[in-house]
Motif scaffolding. Structure first.
Motif, PDB file in Angstrom:
ATOM      1  N   SER A  65       0.821  -1.221   0.000  1.00 44.75           N
ATOM      2  CA  SER A  65       0.000   0.000   0.000  1.00 44.75           C
ATOM      3  C   SER A  65       0.853   1.269   0.000  1.00 44.75           C
ATOM      4  O   SER A  65       0.353   2.364   0.224  1.00 44.75           O
ATOM      5  CB  SER A  65      -0.958   0.030   1.206  1.00 44.75           C
ATOM      6  OG  SER A  65      -1.898  -1.020   1.108  1.00 44.75           O
ATOM      7  N   GLU A  66       2.147   1.115  -0.237  1.00 42.94           N
ATOM      8  CA  GLU A  66       3.038   2.273  -0.316  1.00 42.94           C
ATOM      9  C   GLU A  66       2.756   3.045  -1.600  1.00 42.94           C
ATOM     10  O   GLU A  66       2.601   2.465  -2.680  1.00 42.94           O
ATOM     11  CB  GLU A  66       4.492   1.820  -0.302  1.00 42.94           C
ATOM     12  CG  GLU A  66       5.490   2.957  -0.421  1.00 42.94           C
ATOM     13  CD  GLU A  66       6.921   2.460  -0.558  1.00 42.94           C
ATOM     14  OE1 GLU A  66       7.816   3.299  -0.734  1.00 42.94           O
ATOM     15  OE2 GLU A  66       7.130   1.228  -0.503  1.00 42.94           O
ATOM     16  N   LEU A  67       2.669   4.365  -1.481  1.00 42.59           N
ATOM     17  CA  LEU A  67       2.414   5.192  -2.652  1.00 42.59           C
ATOM     18  C   LEU A  67       3.675   5.317  -3.495  1.00 42.59           C
ATOM     19  O   LEU A  67       4.730   5.735  -3.010  1.00 42.59           O
ATOM     20  CB  LEU A  67       1.929   6.582  -2.231  1.00 42.59           C
ATOM     21  CG  LEU A  67       0.535   6.651  -1.599  1.00 42.59           C
ATOM     22  CD1 LEU A  67       0.225   8.072  -1.183  1.00 42.59           C
ATOM     23  CD2 LEU A  67      -0.525   6.131  -2.558  1.00 42.59           C
ATOM     24  N   LYS A  68       3.550   4.955  -4.751  1.00 44.68           N
ATOM     25  CA  LYS A  68       4.677   5.042  -5.675  1.00 44.68           C
ATOM     26  C   LYS A  68       4.265   5.858  -6.888  1.00 44.68           C
ATOM     27  O   LYS A  68       3.083   5.961  -7.227  1.00 44.68           O
ATOM     28  CB  LYS A  68       5.127   3.643  -6.107  1.00 44.68           C
ATOM     29  CG  LYS A  68       5.601   2.768  -4.957  1.00 44.68           C
ATOM     30  CD  LYS A  68       6.445   1.615  -5.433  1.00 44.68           C
ATOM     31  CE  LYS A  68       7.786   2.102  -5.951  1.00 44.68           C
ATOM     32  NZ  LYS A  68       8.676   0.965  -6.319  1.00 44.68           N
ATOM     33  N   GLY A  69       5.269   6.408  -7.550  1.00 39.91           N
ATOM     34  CA  GLY A  69       4.990   7.199  -8.744  1.00 39.91           C
ATOM     35  C   GLY A  69       4.320   6.356  -9.818  1.00 39.91           C
ATOM     36  O   GLY A  69       4.666   5.185 -10.006  1.00 39.91           O
ATOM     37  N   ASN A  70       3.378   6.968 -10.535  1.00 35.27           N
ATOM     38  CA  ASN A  70       2.610   6.230 -11.533  1.00 35.27           C
ATOM     39  C   ASN A  70       3.079   6.526 -12.958  1.00 35.27           C
ATOM     40  O   ASN A  70       2.351   6.301 -13.915  1.00 35.27           O
ATOM     41  CB  ASN A  70       1.113   6.574 -11.399  1.00 35.27           C
ATOM     42  CG  ASN A  70       0.218   5.592 -12.120  1.00 35.27           C
ATOM     43  OD1 ASN A  70       0.519   4.409 -12.205  1.00 35.27           O
ATOM     44  ND2 ASN A  70      -0.883   6.081 -12.669  1.00 35.27           N
ATOM     45  N   ILE A  71       4.293   7.062 -13.085  1.00 35.01           N
ATOM     46  CA  ILE A  71       4.862   7.335 -14.403  1.00 35.01           C
ATOM     47  C   ILE A  71       6.072   6.428 -14.607  1.00 35.01           C
ATOM     48  O   ILE A  71       6.922   6.293 -13.713  1.00 35.01           O
ATOM     49  CB  ILE A  71       5.276   8.814 -14.531  1.00 35.01           C
ATOM     50  CG1 ILE A  71       4.043   9.711 -14.374  1.00 35.01           C
ATOM     51  CG2 ILE A  71       5.942   9.077 -15.875  1.00 35.01           C
ATOM     52  CD1 ILE A  71       4.343  11.183 -14.438  1.00 35.01           C
ATOM     53  N   ASN A  72       6.132   5.812 -15.751  1.00 32.83           N
ATOM     54  CA  ASN A  72       7.204   4.870 -16.079  1.00 32.83           C
ATOM     55  C   ASN A  72       8.580   5.513 -15.897  1.00 32.83           C
ATOM     56  O   ASN A  72       8.811   6.642 -16.342  1.00 32.83           O
ATOM     57  CB  ASN A  72       7.025   4.397 -17.523  1.00 32.83           C
ATOM     58  CG  ASN A  72       7.932   3.230 -17.859  1.00 32.83           C
ATOM     59  OD1 ASN A  72       9.141   3.388 -17.915  1.00 32.83           O
ATOM     60  ND2 ASN A  72       7.337   2.072 -18.080  1.00 32.83           N
ATOM     61  N   ASP A  73       9.466   4.774 -15.246  1.00 32.03           N
ATOM     62  CA  ASP A  73      10.815   5.293 -14.977  1.00 32.03           C
ATOM     63  C   ASP A  73      11.565   5.645 -16.262  1.00 32.03           C
ATOM     64  O   ASP A  73      12.392   6.569 -16.277  1.00 32.03           O
ATOM     65  CB  ASP A  73      11.626   4.266 -14.178  1.00 32.03           C
ATOM     66  CG  ASP A  73      11.103   4.102 -12.752  1.00 32.03           C
ATOM     67  OD1 ASP A  73      10.430   5.034 -12.268  1.00 32.03           O
ATOM     68  OD2 ASP A  73      11.370   3.054 -12.131  1.00 32.03           O
ATOM     69  N   LYS A  74      11.278   4.923 -17.340  1.00 30.94           N
ATOM     70  CA  LYS A  74      11.957   5.199 -18.609  1.00 30.94           C
ATOM     71  C   LYS A  74      11.575   6.579 -19.137  1.00 30.94           C
ATOM     72  O   LYS A  74      12.412   7.296 -19.697  1.00 30.94           O
ATOM     73  CB  LYS A  74      11.600   4.125 -19.642  1.00 30.94           C
ATOM     74  CG  LYS A  74      12.154   2.743 -19.319  1.00 30.94           C
ATOM     75  CD  LYS A  74      11.772   1.743 -20.387  1.00 30.94           C
ATOM     76  CE  LYS A  74      12.326   0.357 -20.053  1.00 30.94           C
ATOM     77  NZ  LYS A  74      11.940  -0.653 -21.079  1.00 30.94           N
ATOM     78  N   ILE A  75      10.305   6.937 -18.954  1.00 30.49           N
ATOM     79  CA  ILE A  75       9.858   8.260 -19.407  1.00 30.49           C
ATOM     80  C   ILE A  75      10.483   9.353 -18.548  1.00 30.49           C
ATOM     81  O   ILE A  75      10.924  10.390 -19.063  1.00 30.49           O
ATOM     82  CB  ILE A  75       8.316   8.342 -19.353  1.00 30.49           C
ATOM     83  CG1 ILE A  75       7.699   7.303 -20.280  1.00 30.49           C
ATOM     84  CG2 ILE A  75       7.841   9.748 -19.736  1.00 30.49           C
ATOM     85  CD1 ILE A  75       6.194   7.247 -20.230  1.00 30.49           C
ATOM     86  N   ILE A  76      10.538   9.117 -17.245  1.00 29.00           N
ATOM     87  CA  ILE A  76      11.170  10.090 -16.345  1.00 29.00           C
ATOM     88  C   ILE A  76      12.632  10.305 -16.750  1.00 29.00           C
ATOM     89  O   ILE A  76      13.129  11.444 -16.769  1.00 29.00           O
ATOM     90  CB  ILE A  76      11.103   9.603 -14.879  1.00 29.00           C
ATOM     91  CG1 ILE A  76       9.647   9.553 -14.383  1.00 29.00           C
ATOM     92  CG2 ILE A  76      11.935  10.505 -13.972  1.00 29.00           C
ATOM     93  CD1 ILE A  76       8.976  10.894 -14.275  1.00 29.00           C
TER      94      ILE A  76
END
Length: 239
Positions: A35-46
């Motif tokens: 239930s840990e909040l994590k970023g919802n954008i692909n690391d490759k895009i970042i």
């Protein structure tokens, strides 16, 4: 249809997806196991977007900037016209994509415009009511039964339950009357919730200030869209 995307700062109504056929993309998402909040954008895009930044920048900020960039791009009339056949008819092969510009200046311009657009949509933009040209004429402290728009006179007439009860807003920008989303006139729908059947009381000074702020925010929103269109045109031409 005048709006392809919206941004929210709280939990959206489930009807958006279950009845409105909308897709919801949160910035963060809970892991199923922890239930840990994590970023919802692909690391490759970042990683790709990170190249636009000269110094070491927090990935959370990069993700937030990217959301604003995407929001601005998808809000563009120019963008929707470019992908019109795919978005509305599915007549062409391929998928709608959000292009990244070759020049980082265009990316940051759209990010900044996306930030201003979000403020306008959420009614959080800084509006100085003292500078507004919209004027109020008559006694506002009435239970409103009917609202009449006069585009030719640039006025909105608020009528009460008795013949003598009325007041009007003057110098209302004409472009806000026709602005609609999915067939709903934005201003007309907003004002409907200021009538007596919905608030069960007469209007007051706070209500009128909110109405004027809404109108001014809508004008600002439409102007920002025009600025976004000009930048998106450059992005599409070079991506």
């Amino acid at each position: 249809m005048d709006q392809f995307v919206s941004i929210v700062n709280n939990l959206p109504d489930n009807d958006l997806s279950s009845r409105g056929n909308a897709y919801i993309f949160p910035i963060v998402f809970p892991e199923q196991s922890t239930s840990e909040l994590k970023g919802n954008i692909n690391d490759k895009i970042i990683k790709i977007v990170k190249e636009f930044y000269e110094s070491e920048t927090d990935e959370k900020k990069i993700a937030n900037d990217l959301i604003l960039y995407i929001y601005a791009t998808l809000s563009s009339n120019t963008y929707r016209e470019y992908y019109y056949e795919i978005i509305y008819h599915g007549l062409l092969k391929g998928m709608v994509r959000v292009p990244l510009p070759v020049e980082k200046e265009l990316y940051f311009k759209l990010r900044d415009l996306g930030k201003e657009l979000a403020k306008a949509q959420l009614l959080e933009i800084n509006i100085n009511l003292l500078e507004s040209t919209i004027e109020c004429e008559g006694n506002i402290n009435i239970p409103v039964q009917k609202i009449i728009f006069s585009i030719d006179e640039n006025t909105i007439l608020f009528k009460g339950y008795h013949k003598q009860e009325s007041f009007k807003l003057k110098n209302v920008p004409s472009e806000v009357y026709a602005y609609s989303i999915m067939g709903y006139d934005v201003l007309e729908t907003y004002l409907k919730y200021k009538t007596y059947p919905y608030i069960n009381r007469g209007l007051n000074d706070v209500d009128i200030k909110e109405v004027i702020k809404m109108i001014e925010s809508l004008v600002k929103y439409m102007n920002i869209i025009e600025d976004i269109d000009s930048v998106v045109e450059g992005v599409l031409a070079t991506s």
